[in-house]
Scaffold this active site. Sequence first.
Site, PDB file in Angstrom:
ATOM      1  N   SER A 163       0.361  -0.945  -0.230  1.00  0.00           N
ATOM      2  CA  SER A 163       0.451   0.089  -0.457  1.00  0.00           C
ATOM      3  C   SER A 163       0.697   1.338   0.207  1.00  0.00           C
ATOM      4  CB  SER A 163      -0.779   0.138   1.109  1.00  0.00           C
ATOM      5  OG  SER A 163       0.283  -0.893   2.269  1.00  0.00           O
TER       6      SER A 163
ATOM      7  N   ASN B  19      23.376   7.893  19.545  1.00  0.00           N
ATOM      8  CA  ASN B  19      23.382   9.601  19.931  1.00  0.00           C
ATOM      9  C   ASN B  19      25.233   9.008  19.697  1.00  0.00           C
ATOM     10  OD1 ASN B  19      20.606   9.716  21.200  1.00  0.00           O
ATOM     11  ND2 ASN B  19      21.619   8.263  22.560  1.00  0.00           N
TER      12      ASN B  19
ATOM     13  N   ARG C  63      11.132   3.369  15.431  1.00  0.00           N
ATOM     14  CA  ARG C  63      10.689   2.034  14.998  1.00  0.00           C
ATOM     15  C   ARG C  63      10.121   1.098  16.538  1.00  0.00           C
ATOM     16  NH1 ARG C  63      10.576   1.733   9.206  1.00  0.00           N
ATOM     17  NH2 ARG C  63       9.331  -0.466   9.542  1.00  0.00           N
TER      18      ARG C  63
ATOM     19  N   SER D  22      17.052   8.401  15.179  1.00  0.00           N
ATOM     20  CA  SER D  22      16.579   7.288  15.463  1.00  0.00           C
ATOM     21  C   SER D  22      15.388   6.764  13.858  1.00  0.00           C
ATOM     22  CB  SER D  22      15.946   6.568  16.381  1.00  0.00           C
ATOM     23  OG  SER D  22      15.281   7.985  16.712  1.00  0.00           O
TER      24      SER D  22
END
Length: 343
Positions: free
Chosen positions: A171, A220, A211, A208
Amino acid sequence: MKRITYQAIIVSLLLSAPVAANDDTQACLNALFATGDDSLTLAEMREMCKPETLIEEEVAKIERAAPEGAPLEMGSISRRIIGERQAERNPYVLTPHKMNYILPVMSTNGINTDAYSSFEGYEENLADVEAKFQLSLKVPLYDKSLFIEGDGLYLGFTLEAWWQIYSENLSKPFRETNYQPEVFYIAPLEWHPFGGNTGFVVGIEHQSNGRGTLLSRSWNRVYGHLLFEKDAFALSIKPWVRLSEDEKEFEFDPDGDDNPDIEDFMGNFELGMVYQWENLEFTFGGRRNFSTKNGAAELGITFPLWGKLRGYAVAFNGYGESLIDYNHKQTRFGIGVTLNNTL
């Protein structure tokens, strides 16, 4: 004789006058209305009072006032800083940080299916051609010099997204989205090798993909930049140190390190170069881990299209084109448009 540089003088000049750009323009228009030549048209007055015109006039004043024989040079980084400092006074203007672009077509010689192997029916339907875009902005956190004349403290945010718009049996999802907030400090240096100018940046950033579970990637970093400019050439040397995270106690531990080996592939050093030639801008970026010999290289070119839009073509080879692909090596080509150059 001491070198007079734009970082030390022009940027200081802009920072030392906390007046809105609109006020500068209005004052200029008022002065021309009161004392200007009667033959001036409204369009000519507006052109003469544009912020960039006012900046050039201030530059000319300093050039005339400079002691004879004192070099006064400005490179690509200085030009960008000067323009941004002027724009920052306008509350309706957003300042670009990195490039802002959209690549409607970006191909790969091998989409990363391994990362999605736990999602049945997903990985086999990923297309090798997708779209990518990047949005990158910054705002000043302080409107005066902090420690050095012409320095600045900024908050930056960069968003990158990879869109599977050409996939047939999915999709049209966003395959990956990376978020990168950062705080950084930039300042000029009184060091002028090869007749150029230098500066430095120190900052901290989080990156990041937002997720969860097996698709989560993040790290970091504390980083530094050494910047060098001469005429239309700019160079950046950027080493970094990753801030350590706790190991996962179990496979689906949400608090543990999602990618403990990320530096093995993404490297711990980046070299960036930019060269402007007439209406073209050429860019190079390279990352490297000297222990594992892994890294990546990226070449880009921007060229005029129409209005403020510029064409952008890019080629990438190596690891870490996105966070989900940090340990996946591939070659990618993209073509699209950008709203701003690197410089």
